[in-house]
Design a protein around this motif. Structure first.
Motif, short mmCIF file in Angstrom:
data_model
loop_
_atom_site.label_atom_id
_atom_site.label_comp_id
_atom_site.label_asym_id
_atom_site.label_seq_id
_atom_site.Cartn_x
_atom_site.Cartn_y
_atom_site.Cartn_z
N UNK A 70 35.01 4.58 -33.26
CA UNK A 70 35.83 5.44 -32.40
C UNK A 70 36.24 4.69 -31.13
N UNK A 71 35.33 3.87 -30.62
CA UNK A 71 35.63 3.15 -29.38
C UNK A 71 36.73 2.11 -29.58
N UNK A 90 27.09 4.75 -34.49
CA UNK A 90 27.72 6.02 -34.86
C UNK A 90 29.07 6.23 -34.18
N UNK A 91 29.38 5.41 -33.17
CA UNK A 91 30.65 5.64 -32.47
C UNK A 91 31.47 4.38 -32.21
N UNK A 92 30.98 3.25 -32.65
CA UNK A 92 31.66 2.00 -32.29
C UNK A 92 33.08 1.96 -32.87
N UNK A 116 43.99 0.99 -26.92
CA UNK A 116 44.97 1.58 -25.98
C UNK A 116 45.14 0.73 -24.73
N UNK A 117 44.20 -0.20 -24.49
CA UNK A 117 44.38 -1.21 -23.45
C UNK A 117 43.91 -0.80 -22.07
N UNK A 118 44.07 -1.74 -21.10
CA UNK A 118 43.58 -1.52 -19.74
C UNK A 118 44.25 -0.32 -19.08
N UNK A 119 43.49 0.38 -18.22
CA UNK A 119 44.05 1.54 -17.52
C UNK A 119 43.81 1.45 -16.02
N UNK A 120 43.54 0.24 -15.51
CA UNK A 120 43.29 0.11 -14.07
C UNK A 120 44.48 -0.56 -13.39
N UNK A 121 44.57 -0.33 -12.09
CA UNK A 121 45.55 -1.07 -11.29
C UNK A 121 44.85 -2.27 -10.66
N UNK A 158 39.88 3.32 -28.30
CA UNK A 158 39.96 3.30 -26.83
C UNK A 158 40.35 1.90 -26.35
N UNK A 159 39.71 0.91 -26.95
CA UNK A 159 40.00 -0.48 -26.55
C UNK A 159 41.44 -0.84 -26.89
N UNK A 175 22.32 4.44 -30.71
CA UNK A 175 23.21 5.08 -31.68
C UNK A 175 24.64 4.53 -31.62
N UNK A 176 24.72 3.29 -31.12
CA UNK A 176 26.04 2.67 -30.98
C UNK A 176 26.83 2.65 -32.29
#
Lengths: 135, 548
Positions: free
Chosen positions: A119-120, A115-117, A126-131, A123-124, A112-113
């Motif tokens: 929306x994702x 149906x939400x791709x 907004x960029x990286x969120x890791x240290x 998220x992408x 069902x990708x």
């Protein structure tokens, strides 16, 4: 297997726990004391002693007061009574149908990708969120 | 799967490697060693658990899951289980004893750790840095994900390499889409959850049938438990497996090197299996228990325990949750269960929150009608029964889901596994006792995260929300009790799992975790086990061995 006397006591207690209301049948109308409790006790033999204790504590007097007495004097017995009565009720296929629960039936996985791709994408964006690793 | 588990071969008197435990890490070791020509035997106190035994596709599922398939061995009390004294623990340990170990009952959330998880001392001045980095482990994650057949969607900006997965993601369904819409309103990170559950047929496994019963064993055989993913090929490659073998001691030779193990079979007969190398893979409780049981002239404080660190630094990931109920019919009994989504929005440290470190969030379905109702003894009867019995079922069934919070648990030497002075298992072997208290940092962390999870439900339109800030039956992740590090004075094993005090004793389970991260640990346990065993294979010429 329950004796006739135990089954009679249980029938009164079970209908206090699960009465006829909200368009749903009571425990006894759903054959819990006469049929499904036998299956449930077979699935959970570990609960039989506590269940029988509940029937002893609740044998006398008015049924609603008996249920309150079990809960206040032996919470383990009340747990066994509650789990086995609820579990028996939901074993009945007619009850499952009334509550709209099909049970654990196969429902093959699907993709069902799409149906939400979209929306994702946000998220992408907004960029990286890791240290990152400190080297 | 094939019938390779029926293969019986005579055990050699001495094997190259003896592996104790046939779970997530032990399976990796046995397969890797056998296919590289080592003679290898595995001692497993449990048995095989065929998928036909699981109840997830049967009407009685919700009744039997509270006993026979309960993850707490003290509740389950199966013939393979040993008791664990939890009188002085905030959290109950959860595990399964058998071929496949706790992968039989795990939720199959597949989570790599983040780069910062390997450097908590450097970045946040807490815990200790691991002796290697995310980048060192990354290729072993990839290799393990291929073997486990992990389903997921590539491109997650929460990770530096935005990993891709061998199988496409499992469906989000109505639950996932509802939760994702809430997260989008808030501008918070979410991503389709990666799960070691087959979205398509792979290897020995068919595709997921979404029974939603992952935590009680997959009746379809779609979940990647290592009895399915590793053992058939390991046995084909010549590995020996002894089931029903409960180890009571690891033996040592006259140099203090590990030389094998003494075990008791299910007929009560004691055996000794000799080996040149011993690999411990018995989980974060079972491994230190065995080491503490194995006292000798060379190891008077327990095997490889000159530091007195064996059993200390126990971490169990206290778990908080917010369950939201919605007006919409969401079919929230469907799997995977499993993580439908995950969120790393609040994973990294932000000291303005009043605590350090963070948590992964996972979105899970709520199951069937009985799963919502247990443990109500002593509460008002009319809260759960009478007319409210029917009202609650109509309100909640199929319309609720959980945001769960895996709280990073920082190491504390007073949290530990010891031997109980009185309690024993069915073979008379001293049982483990846990001394474990949740820390102030963890309590603040869970409280803060659960409050944010409530906001996520509110944004998604929940009509009611219930929260739990510390679930007692949540100790799935048994970590840290044989700390890994470079310094023999402050750690039990080196970066390859070799004990500083006993270099032919290799520990590869979650015991070696230097810190716990805020992730479900199976991916890291298996990737680290593969890294350690690959090192052993590649350095066999210089590896110390008993009997040389």
């Amino acid at each position: 297997m329950l004796t006739d006397e135990q089954r009679a006591v249980y029938s009164r207690l079970a209908d206090v726990l699960i009465p006829s209301a909200e368009g749903m049948p009571s425990a006894s109308e759903a054959d819990v004391p006469t049929k499904w409790i036998n299956d449930a006790l077979g699935y959970r033999p570990d609960l039989v002693p506590a269940f029988l204790r509940a029937l002893e504590i609740g044998a006398d007097g008015e049924a609603e007061a008996a249920v309150l007495r079990i809960n206040s004097t032996d919470s383990v017995a009340f747990d066994a009574l509650g789990v086995l009565t609820s579990g028996s009720y939901f074993l009945n296929p007619a009850i499952k149908e009334l509550i709209g629960y099909p049970g654990q039936v196969p429902s093959p996985a699907y993709d069902d990708t799409a149906s939400y791709i979209d929306m994702l994408a946000a998220v992408v964006e907004r960029g990286p969120i890791f240290r990152p690793t400190v080297t | 799967m094939s019938n390779t588990h029926l293969i019986k071969r005579p055990l050699p008197d001495v094997v190259d490697v003896l592996v104790i435990g046939a779970g997530a890490s032990g399976s990796v070791a046995v397969f890797e060693l056998a296919r590289n020509g080592f003679s290898v035997a595995c001692l497993e106190q449990g048995d095989w658990t065929p998928a036909t035994e699981f109840a997830g596709d049967k009407p009685e599922w919700e009744l039997v899951k509270q006993k026979k398939w309960h993850p707490n061995p003290n509740v389950r009390q199966g013939p393979s289980d040993y008791p664990i004294n939890t009188d002085e623990s905030d959290v109950n340990p959860l595990l399964y004893n058998g071929v496949g170990g706790s992968t039989i009952l795990y939720a199959a959330h597949w989570c790599r750790m983040m780069p910062s998880d390997f450097q908590t001392r450097t970045l946040d001045d807490v815990g200790d840095d691991w002796p290697f980095t995310y980048e060192d482990l990354q290729p072993f994650y990839e290799e393990t994900e291929r073997l486990m057949g992990v389903s997921g969607l590539g491109g997650d900006p929460a990770y530096p390499d935005e990993p891709s997965f061998p199988l496409p993601p499992l469906p989000l369904g109505k639950v996932g889409l509802k939760a994702a819409a809430g997260m989008d309103k808030l501008g918070w990170h979410w991503w389709p959850g990666a799960n070691s559950i087959a979205s398509k047929e792979v290897g020995h496994r068919p595709a997921c049938l979404r029974y939603g019963a992952c935590l009680t064993g997959c009746p379809a055989g779609a979940k990647a438990s290592t009895d399915l993913t590793h053992w058939p090929d390991a046995l084909e490659a010549g590995a020996h497996l002894v089931i029903g073998a409960r180890v009571r001691e690891i033996t040592v030779d006259d140099k203090g090197l590990a030389s094998g193990a003494v075990y008791i079979d299910r007929d009560g007969v004691e055996h000794t299996q000799k080996a040149r190398i011993v690999v411990l893979a018995a989980n974060g409780v079972g491994t230190p228990r065995l080491m503490l049981l194995s006292k000798s002239e060379h190891h008077p404080n327990g095997l490889a325990n000159s530091t007195d660190l064996v059993g200390r630094r126990l971490m169990m990931h206290p778990y908080g949750a917010a369950v939201g109920t919605y007006e919409d019919e969401l079919e929230s009994w469907l799997g995977p269960a499993g993580q439908i989504l995950h969120s790393m929005e609040f994973y990294e440290t932000d000291k303005s929150r009043g605590f350090v470190r963070g948590a992964k969030w996972n979105l899970m379905p709520s199951g069937g009608p009985l799963g919502m109702r247990s443990g109500y003894g002593g509460r008002p009867v009319d809260e759960s029964f009478g007319v409210n019995f029917h009202k609650n079922v109509k309100r909640v069934l199929g319309r609720s889901f959980e945001w769960g919070v895996i709280a990073e648990d920082l190491p504390d030497e007073s949290n530990r596994v010891i031997l109980d002075p009185e309690l024993t298992d069915s073979d008379g072997i001293p049982a483990p006792k846990l001394l474990y208290k949740s820390s102030e940092n963890t309590e603040k962390l869970i409280k803060w995260h659960v409050a944010r999870a409530v906001e996520a439900h509110e944004a998604a339109g929940a009509t009611s929300i219930e929260t739990t800030e510390l679930m007692r039956d949540c100790g799935w992740h048994l970590l840290g009790t044989t700390k890994m590090g470079n310094d023999p004075l402050t750690s039990v094993v080196n970066q390859w799992g070799a004990a500083h005090d006993c270099p032919n004793l290799i520990i590869i389970d979650g015991s070696v975790f230097t810190t716990s991260s805020g992730m479900n640990p199976t991916a890291t346990i298996m990737a680290n086990a593969l890294r350690s065993i690959r090192h052993l294979v590649e350095n066999r010429a210089t590896q110390p061995m008993s009997g040389e």
